[in-house]
Design an enzyme around this catalytic site. Structure first.
Site, PDB file in Angstrom:
ATOM      1  N   SER A 209      58.221   1.665 -11.043  1.00 39.79           N
ATOM      2  CA  SER A 209      58.992   2.779 -10.480  1.00 39.79           C
ATOM      3  C   SER A 209      59.232   2.497  -9.010  1.00 39.79           C
ATOM      4  O   SER A 209      58.280   2.444  -8.216  1.00 39.79           O
ATOM      5  CB  SER A 209      58.224   4.087 -10.617  1.00 39.79           C
ATOM      6  OG  SER A 209      58.721   5.039  -9.687  1.00 39.79           O
TER       7      SER A 209
ATOM      8  N   HIS B 142      62.486   1.321 -13.172  1.00 42.96           N
ATOM      9  CA  HIS B 142      62.487   2.774 -13.326  1.00 42.96           C
ATOM     10  C   HIS B 142      62.984   3.396 -12.025  1.00 42.96           C
ATOM     11  O   HIS B 142      62.442   3.118 -10.957  1.00 42.96           O
ATOM     12  CB  HIS B 142      61.080   3.263 -13.661  1.00 42.96           C
ATOM     13  CG  HIS B 142      60.986   4.721 -13.977  1.00 42.96           C
ATOM     14  ND1 HIS B 142      61.367   5.251 -15.192  1.00 42.96           N
ATOM     15  CD2 HIS B 142      60.543   5.769 -13.239  1.00 42.96           C
ATOM     16  CE1 HIS B 142      61.159   6.560 -15.179  1.00 42.96           C
ATOM     17  NE2 HIS B 142      60.669   6.906 -14.014  1.00 42.96           N
TER      18      HIS B 142
ATOM     19  N   ASP C 130      63.799   6.848 -10.066  1.00 42.44           N
ATOM     20  CA  ASP C 130      63.505   8.284 -10.045  1.00 42.44           C
ATOM     21  C   ASP C 130      64.479   9.067  -9.168  1.00 42.44           C
ATOM     22  O   ASP C 130      64.512   8.863  -7.957  1.00 42.44           O
ATOM     23  CB  ASP C 130      62.085   8.511  -9.509  1.00 42.44           C
ATOM     24  CG  ASP C 130      61.031   8.119 -10.517  1.00 42.44           C
ATOM     25  OD1 ASP C 130      60.160   7.301 -10.160  1.00 42.44           O
ATOM     26  OD2 ASP C 130      61.106   8.605 -11.656  1.00 42.44           O
TER      27      ASP C 130
ATOM     28  N   MET D 219      65.384  12.640  -7.685  1.00 38.07           N
ATOM     29  CA  MET D 219      64.826  13.980  -7.421  1.00 38.07           C
ATOM     30  C   MET D 219      65.778  14.734  -6.496  1.00 38.07           C
ATOM     31  O   MET D 219      66.285  14.161  -5.547  1.00 38.07           O
ATOM     32  CB  MET D 219      63.446  13.844  -6.781  1.00 38.07           C
ATOM     33  CG  MET D 219      62.453  13.059  -7.636  1.00 38.07           C
ATOM     34  SD  MET D 219      60.849  12.905  -6.840  1.00 38.07           S
ATOM     35  CE  MET D 219      59.987  11.831  -7.993  1.00 38.07           C
TER      36      MET D 219
ATOM     37  N   HIS E 174      65.674   8.144 -14.356  1.00 41.06           N
ATOM     38  CA  HIS E 174      64.911   9.352 -14.712  1.00 41.06           C
ATOM     39  C   HIS E 174      65.424  10.496 -13.840  1.00 41.06           C
ATOM     40  O   HIS E 174      65.135  10.558 -12.649  1.00 41.06           O
ATOM     41  CB  HIS E 174      63.414   9.083 -14.454  1.00 41.06           C
ATOM     42  CG  HIS E 174      62.533  10.272 -14.651  1.00 41.06           C
ATOM     43  ND1 HIS E 174      61.205  10.278 -14.245  1.00 41.06           N
ATOM     44  CD2 HIS E 174      62.759  11.499 -15.184  1.00 41.06           C
ATOM     45  CE1 HIS E 174      60.674  11.464 -14.531  1.00 41.06           C
ATOM     46  NE2 HIS E 174      61.585  12.211 -15.099  1.00 41.06           N
TER      47      HIS E 174
ATOM     48  N   MET F 278      65.399  14.002 -12.466  1.00 35.55           N
ATOM     49  CA  MET F 278      64.616  15.217 -12.226  1.00 35.55           C
ATOM     50  C   MET F 278      65.508  16.130 -11.386  1.00 35.55           C
ATOM     51  O   MET F 278      65.258  16.362 -10.201  1.00 35.55           O
ATOM     52  CB  MET F 278      63.314  14.851 -11.507  1.00 35.55           C
ATOM     53  CG  MET F 278      62.313  14.112 -12.387  1.00 35.55           C
ATOM     54  SD  MET F 278      61.071  13.222 -11.461  1.00 35.55           S
ATOM     55  CE  MET F 278      61.946  11.670 -11.183  1.00 35.55           C
TER      56      MET F 278
ATOM     57  N   MET G 244      55.562  12.631 -19.467  1.00 34.42           N
ATOM     58  CA  MET G 244      55.026  12.633 -18.113  1.00 34.42           C
ATOM     59  C   MET G 244      53.503  12.669 -18.172  1.00 34.42           C
ATOM     60  O   MET G 244      52.928  13.554 -18.820  1.00 34.42           O
ATOM     61  CB  MET G 244      55.548  13.826 -17.312  1.00 34.42           C
ATOM     62  CG  MET G 244      57.034  13.799 -17.029  1.00 34.42           C
ATOM     63  SD  MET G 244      57.578  12.323 -16.141  1.00 34.42           S
ATOM     64  CE  MET G 244      56.625  12.403 -14.647  1.00 34.42           C
TER      65      MET G 244
ATOM     66  N   PHE H 249      56.186  13.398  -7.531  1.00 36.06           N
ATOM     67  CA  PHE H 249      55.502  12.520  -6.574  1.00 36.06           C
ATOM     68  C   PHE H 249      54.837  11.341  -7.271  1.00 36.06           C
ATOM     69  O   PHE H 249      54.400  11.453  -8.422  1.00 36.06           O
ATOM     70  CB  PHE H 249      54.430  13.318  -5.818  1.00 36.06           C
ATOM     71  CG  PHE H 249      54.982  14.522  -5.118  1.00 36.06           C
ATOM     72  CD1 PHE H 249      54.968  15.769  -5.739  1.00 36.06           C
ATOM     73  CD2 PHE H 249      55.564  14.403  -3.872  1.00 36.06           C
ATOM     74  CE1 PHE H 249      55.513  16.880  -5.116  1.00 36.06           C
ATOM     75  CE2 PHE H 249      56.110  15.505  -3.233  1.00 36.06           C
ATOM     76  CZ  PHE H 249      56.091  16.751  -3.856  1.00 36.06           C
ATOM     77  N   GLY H 250      54.731  10.218  -6.543  1.00 34.28           N
ATOM     78  CA  GLY H 250      53.950   9.091  -7.045  1.00 34.28           C
ATOM     79  C   GLY H 250      52.498   9.257  -6.614  1.00 34.28           C
ATOM     80  O   GLY H 250      52.172  10.176  -5.864  1.00 34.28           O
TER      81      GLY H 250
ATOM     82  N   ASP I 124      54.994   8.034 -17.973  1.00 33.41           N
ATOM     83  CA  ASP I 124      55.340   7.971 -16.549  1.00 33.41           C
ATOM     84  C   ASP I 124      54.399   8.838 -15.732  1.00 33.41           C
ATOM     85  O   ASP I 124      54.306  10.040 -15.959  1.00 33.41           O
ATOM     86  CB  ASP I 124      56.789   8.475 -16.391  1.00 33.41           C
ATOM     87  CG  ASP I 124      57.309   8.357 -14.968  1.00 33.41           C
ATOM     88  OD1 ASP I 124      58.382   8.936 -14.693  1.00 33.41           O
ATOM     89  OD2 ASP I 124      56.671   7.682 -14.153  1.00 33.41           O
ATOM     90  N   GLY I 125      53.694   8.187 -14.758  1.00 35.73           N
ATOM     91  CA  GLY I 125      52.830   8.948 -13.874  1.00 35.73           C
ATOM     92  C   GLY I 125      51.363   8.673 -14.124  1.00 35.73           C
ATOM     93  O   GLY I 125      50.848   8.908 -15.212  1.00 35.73           O
ATOM     94  N   GLY I 126      50.710   8.086 -13.093  1.00 34.40           N
ATOM     95  CA  GLY I 126      49.266   7.876 -13.168  1.00 34.40           C
ATOM     96  C   GLY I 126      48.829   6.657 -13.942  1.00 34.40           C
ATOM     97  O   GLY I 126      47.642   6.509 -14.246  1.00 34.40           O
TER      98      GLY I 126
END
Ligand code: DX5
Ligand code: ZN
Length: 237
Positions: free
Chosen positions: A9, A34, A36, A38, A67, A69, A138, A144-145, A180-182
């Protein structure tokens, strides 16, 4: 055995050198970029739009996975398709007409995806499986990353994996299952064993630059974990 894909990402990349960062992660063995988007409405953060996607397109032949958002969604679909996006996903809560938005994405020659937030129930997928090329789960609340992975995502992944396998078994088109995320080197193996095949990682990759500025080590580490996961899944089958 299904293909396992690594999708850095660029939200965590060095924005002053985005083209170089894209070139380097792909050279290190990543599969997908990826991207993002926003808008500070649907999520409390603001990133980049179609012009940045267009500027990055010449840097790689790898799929660009946009992606969204944002709310509303539809007006941005033709703009990202023209800018070179290969995949466009959005959150069902952000579109008035989910079926129409999915069709719009395919009508513009892109693969269509739906994104489920941690608290979004699976019935958001009801009646649109035929319109999906990607389902994105998600692992954090979007915006946020660098956030921690929500473990409940694993149970959700197993349930969606079963839905997809059943759909494909009934002659449906293949659907990528992305998280996606973490995602980190320490948890990617158990996430793969829960049925995920495409792994977005931002801070884990761009926060682990090699001395020469590349990403060989971290991508090799993630790939090794995925190979081990594939071995586990083969033995369990
Ligand atoms: C968050 C974004 C993610 C984020 C992932 O809303 O959709 O793509 O960049 O970053 P990490 O891997 O650091 O959690
Ligand atoms: Zn994302």
């Amino acid at each position: 055995m299904k293909k396992l894909r690594i999708a850095p990402s660029i939200l965590s990349a060095d924005f002053a050198r985005l083209g170089e960062e894209v070139t380097r992660v792909i050279a290190a063995g990543a599969d997908v970029i990826h991207f993002d988007v926003m808008d500070n409405h649907y999520v409390p953060n603001l990133t980049f739009g179609p012009m940045v996607c267009e500027a990055l397109r010449p840097y790689t032949k790898a799929p660009i996975d946009v992606h969204l958002m944002v709310r509303p969604v539809d007006a941005l679909v033709p703009m990202f398709a023209k800018a070179g996006a290969d995949i466009i996903s959005f959150h069902p809560e952000a579109s008035e007409h989910v079926d129409r938005t999915l069709a719009l994405i395919r009508d513009h020659g892109c693969r269509a995806g739906l994104v489920l937030n941690p608290a979004t129930p699976l019935n958001a997928l009801d009646h649109v499986m035929d319109r999906l090329d990607l389902i994105l789960l998600m692992g954090v609340n979007p915006g946020f990353g660098g956030q921690g992975f929500i473990p409940e995502t694993l149970r959700k992944a197993r349930a969606v994996r079963a839905l997809i396998d059943n759909h494909v078994g009934m002659n449906g088109r293949p659907i990528w299952l992305e998280v996606d995320g973490g995602v980190k080197a320490s948890n990617i193996r158990e996430i793969a064993e829960a049925g995920i095949d495409t792994f977005v990682a931002g801070s884990a990759i761009f926060g682990a630059r090699d001395e020469d500025g590349g990403y060989q080590d971290i991508i090799a580490t993630l790939r090794r974990e995925l190979v081990n996961a594939a071995g586990d899944m083969r033995r369990a089958a």
